[in-house]
Design a protein around this motif. Structure first.
Motif, PDB file in Angstrom:
ATOM      1  N   GLN A 190       0.820  -1.203   0.000  1.00 51.27           N
ATOM      2  CA  GLN A 190       0.000   0.000   0.000  1.00 51.27           C
ATOM      3  C   GLN A 190       0.856   1.254   0.000  1.00 51.27           C
ATOM      4  N   ARG A 191       1.891   1.280   0.817  1.00 55.85           N
ATOM      5  CA  ARG A 191       2.740   2.475   0.891  1.00 55.85           C
ATOM      6  C   ARG A 191       3.510   2.690  -0.405  1.00 55.85           C
ATOM      7  N   GLU A 192       3.989   1.612  -1.014  1.00 58.26           N
ATOM      8  CA  GLU A 192       4.666   1.726  -2.307  1.00 58.26           C
ATOM      9  C   GLU A 192       3.708   2.258  -3.363  1.00 58.26           C
ATOM     10  N   PHE A 193       2.475   1.736  -3.353  1.00 62.26           N
ATOM     11  CA  PHE A 193       1.454   2.170  -4.301  1.00 62.26           C
ATOM     12  C   PHE A 193       1.164   3.662  -4.128  1.00 62.26           C
ATOM     13  N   GLU A 194       0.988   4.101  -2.885  1.00 66.41           N
ATOM     14  CA  GLU A 194       0.679   5.507  -2.606  1.00 66.41           C
ATOM     15  C   GLU A 194       1.820   6.419  -3.041  1.00 66.41           C
ATOM     16  N   LEU A 195       3.046   5.989  -2.814  1.00 67.51           N
ATOM     17  CA  LEU A 195       4.202   6.797  -3.207  1.00 67.51           C
ATOM     18  C   LEU A 195       4.294   6.901  -4.724  1.00 67.51           C
ATOM     19  N   LEU A 196       4.126   5.782  -5.426  1.00 68.44           N
ATOM     20  CA  LEU A 196       4.171   5.802  -6.885  1.00 68.44           C
ATOM     21  C   LEU A 196       3.050   6.674  -7.452  1.00 68.44           C
ATOM     22  N   ALA A 197       1.843   6.540  -6.902  1.00 67.77           N
ATOM     23  CA  ALA A 197       0.711   7.355  -7.356  1.00 67.77           C
ATOM     24  C   ALA A 197       0.983   8.842  -7.140  1.00 67.77           C
ATOM     25  N   TYR A 198       1.595   9.176  -6.037  1.00 66.74           N
ATOM     26  CA  TYR A 198       1.910  10.577  -5.732  1.00 66.74           C
ATOM     27  C   TYR A 198       2.888  11.145  -6.752  1.00 66.74           C
ATOM     28  N   LEU A 199       3.939  10.387  -7.068  1.00 62.29           N
ATOM     29  CA  LEU A 199       4.938  10.856  -8.023  1.00 62.29           C
ATOM     30  C   LEU A 199       4.333  11.035  -9.416  1.00 62.29           C
ATOM     31  N   ILE A 200       3.498  10.067  -9.823  1.00 64.35           N
ATOM     32  CA  ILE A 200       2.891  10.172 -11.151  1.00 64.35           C
ATOM     33  C   ILE A 200       1.876  11.305 -11.195  1.00 64.35           C
ATOM     34  N   SER A 201       1.121  11.498 -10.108  1.00 63.69           N
ATOM     35  CA  SER A 201       0.141  12.591 -10.053  1.00 63.69           C
ATOM     36  C   SER A 201       0.824  13.946 -10.170  1.00 63.69           C
ATOM     37  N   ASN A 202       2.064  14.010  -9.714  1.00 68.98           N
ATOM     38  CA  ASN A 202       2.829  15.260  -9.771  1.00 68.98           C
ATOM     39  C   ASN A 202       3.885  15.206 -10.868  1.00 68.98           C
ATOM     40  N   LYS A 203       3.570  14.485 -11.936  1.00 70.80           N
ATOM     41  CA  LYS A 203       4.499  14.298 -13.055  1.00 70.80           C
ATOM     42  C   LYS A 203       5.028  15.642 -13.549  1.00 70.80           C
ATOM     43  N   GLY A 204       6.334  15.704 -13.722  1.00 65.25           N
ATOM     44  CA  GLY A 204       6.960  16.932 -14.204  1.00 65.25           C
ATOM     45  C   GLY A 204       7.358  17.889 -13.106  1.00 65.25           C
ATOM     46  N   LYS A 205       6.990  17.584 -11.848  1.00 64.81           N
ATOM     47  CA  LYS A 205       7.342  18.429 -10.707  1.00 64.81           C
ATOM     48  C   LYS A 205       8.308  17.687  -9.780  1.00 64.81           C
ATOM     49  N   VAL A 206       9.261  18.406  -9.232  1.00 63.70           N
ATOM     50  CA  VAL A 206      10.163  17.808  -8.252  1.00 63.70           C
ATOM     51  C   VAL A 206       9.407  17.634  -6.941  1.00 63.70           C
TER      52      VAL A 206
END
Length: 220
Positions: free
Chosen positions: A150-166
């Motif tokens: 779950q935590r890995e999924f949430e982290l990956l989703a967060y990074l993709i949701s903020n695609k193009g942003k550091v």
């Protein structure tokens, strides 16, 4: 799912926070319009509960500003303003829904669920050959399913949701872990290493790039 409450009455904040957290939602809040707008634009937020009468900026001003930057995030007004004209003004400002105070928590909860269902399209995220479906809790790489915690999924989703942003480590800790005090951000690197291994990504892979000393950025 992350819900942001923008409300200046502490009793209402506490009531909503407790009830929504019991339903499994991650909750953050702001007590004035300016702070609420900043959190809505800077954090990964899935839905906003917004009061009309706020210090600093009115709810109408906040709603319009959020809508300019984020077209799809659902916004629900929770307000004592109850005339037809005020309701129309709230909806015209960009809100998706309008609930008058005092309100039933059960009704609010069902309305939130409706907006999440109707907004399901944005729950499907892509990054290169990676696709992520929040509703199904599913990650595919080249159409083959990959199992994440779950935590890995949430982290990956967060990074993709903020695609193009550091995404800085501190922001990830706040937005994904919901921790708002000093914490060892090195734990993020442990999860990122696990994600990369499962997705067969190298440290030099451009899809998820490490910004040394800062955090991570996802790019197609």
């Amino acid at each position: 799912m992350h819900i942001l409450i923008i409300e200046d009455e502490k009793g209402i904040i506490d009531f909503l926070k407790q009830g929504l957290e019991e339903e499994g939602y991650a909750i953050s809040y702001a007590t004035n319009g300016k702070e609420g707008l900043e959190k809505a634009l800077q954090h990964s937020v899935d839905l906003v509960l917004l009061d009309w009468m706020l210090p600093g900026m009115s709810g109408i001003e906040v709603c319009k500003a959020i809508r300019k930057e984020r077209q799809s995030v659902p916004i629900i007004f929770l307000t004592a303003k109850d005339t037809v004209q005020e309701t129309i003004e709230g909806l015209k400002s960009g809100a998706n829904d309008y609930i008058k105070k005092p309100f039933s928590f059960e009704e609010l909860l069902e309305r939130i669920k409706v907006h999440f269902r109707s907004n399901h399209a944005i729950e499907k995220l892509t990054l290169g050959n990676i696709s992520l479906d929040k509703n199904k809790f599913q990650v595919l790489v080249d159409k083959k399913e990959v199992s994440l915690t779950q935590r890995e999924f949430e982290l990956l989703a967060y990074l993709i949701s903020n695609k193009g942003k550091v995404c800085t480590r501190n922001k990830i800790i706040e937005d994904v872990w919901d921790i708002h005090f000093d914490y060892d951000t090195g734990v993020i690197d442990v999860f990122m290493n696990a994600i990369r291994k499962k997705l067969n990504l190298s440290k030099d892979e451009e899809l998820i790039k490490t910004i040394r000393g800062v955090g991570y950025i996802a790019n197609d």
